[in-house]
Design a protein around this motif. Structure first.
Motif, PDB file in Angstrom:
ATOM      1  N   HIS A   1       0.819  -1.192   0.083  1.00 44.23           N
ATOM      2  CA  HIS A   1      -0.025  -0.070   0.035  1.00 44.23           C
ATOM      3  C   HIS A   1       0.762   1.278   0.024  1.00 44.23           C
ATOM      4  CE1 HIS A   1       1.224  -1.165   4.048  1.00 44.23           C
ATOM      5  NE2 HIS A   1       0.817   0.045   4.488  1.00 44.23           N
TER       6      HIS A   1
ATOM      7  N   ALA B   1      11.952   3.483  16.830  1.00 43.56           N
ATOM      8  CA  ALA B   1      11.407   2.480  17.767  1.00 43.56           C
ATOM      9  C   ALA B   1      12.876   1.774  18.546  1.00 43.56           C
ATOM     10  CB  ALA B   1      10.566   1.543  17.014  1.00 43.56           C
TER      11      ALA B   1
ATOM     12  N   ASN C   1      10.685 -12.657   8.875  1.00 45.44           N
ATOM     13  CA  ASN C   1      11.452 -11.435   8.159  1.00 45.44           C
ATOM     14  C   ASN C   1      12.189 -10.666   9.132  1.00 45.44           C
ATOM     15  OD1 ASN C   1       9.971 -11.482   5.439  1.00 45.44           O
ATOM     16  ND2 ASN C   1       8.234 -11.658   6.555  1.00 45.44           N
ATOM     17  N   PHE C   2      12.167 -10.869  10.329  1.00 47.54           N
ATOM     18  CA  PHE C   2      12.763 -10.007  11.114  1.00 47.54           C
ATOM     19  C   PHE C   2      14.273  -9.912  11.172  1.00 47.54           C
ATOM     20  CE2 PHE C   2       8.303  -9.760  12.924  1.00 47.54           C
ATOM     21  CZ  PHE C   2       8.324  -8.588  13.470  1.00 47.54           C
TER      22      PHE C   2
ATOM     23  N   VAL D   1      14.749  -7.399  20.379  1.00 46.13           N
ATOM     24  CA  VAL D   1      13.905  -6.675  19.928  1.00 46.13           C
ATOM     25  C   VAL D   1      12.838  -7.267  18.998  1.00 46.13           C
ATOM     26  CG1 VAL D   1      13.159  -4.705  18.453  1.00 46.13           C
ATOM     27  CG2 VAL D   1      14.966  -4.281  19.958  1.00 46.13           C
TER      28      VAL D   1
END
Ligand code: HEM
Length: 141
Positions: free
Chosen positions: A45, A65, A97-98, A132
């Motif tokens: 998007h 973050a 994916n991290f 994280v």
């Protein structure tokens, strides 16, 4: 658990990154999309072309973050609670994916802060980004 030297290195690298989160975040996202094109599907998007303001904004959000997390090393769960809900329940990002994003963040640090990115700092930041990430996908089940 983070050692005293981990904490020192994580804080130091964050201080180097903080003034340039847009530039560095954009590069990390762009490298992620180029080296792992499937990750772009989560951002369908948004405009993910080179130079896109959306990619710059997203990169800055991710790094900010990480900065917030670097100041809350002893309570990542609480510090990242909202973000963790969002990635697990709304975005449904596959946990696989991290590490791809984390790798690209490390690459950007290595390129832009070669003096600071010692093997010890590399290991500390890698451990931090893994913690994280684990926090962000801990709510998947
Ligand atoms: C959104 C951080 C990993 C996909 C966000 C936001 C932050 C963030 C701060 C904005 C949340 C908001 O606006 O409320 C992080 C951090 C990550 C991480 C710190 C790991 C270190 C990933 C990965 C993917 C991903 C691996 C997928 C490959 C997304 C998507 C959005 C998002 C699709 C929404 C973008 C939009 O519509 O604006 N992330 N993220 N994130 N993240 Fe992550």
């Amino acid at each position: 658990p983070f050692s005293a030297s981990d904490r020192h290195d994580i804080t130091h690298l964050w201080e180097k990154m903080a003034p340039n989160v847009e530039f560095l975040g954009e590069e990390a996202m762009e490298r992620l999309f180029k080296s792992h094109p499937k990750t772009k599907t989560y951002f369908s998007h948004l405009n993910v072309e080179h130079g896109s303001a959306a990619v710059r904004a997203q990169g800055a959000k991710v790094l900010n973050a990480i900065g917030h997390a670097s100041k809350n090393l002893d309570h990542l769960d609480e510090a990242l609670s909202n973000l963790s809900d969002k990635h697990a329940h709304d975005l449904r990002v596959d946990p696989g994916n991290f590490h791809l994003l984390c790798h690209n963040i490390l690459v950007v640090l290595a390129i832009h802060f070669p003096e600071d990115f010692t093997p010890r700092a590399h290991a500390a930041f890698d451990k931090f980004l893994a913690a994280v990430s684990e926090t962000l996908y801990s709510k998947y089940r």
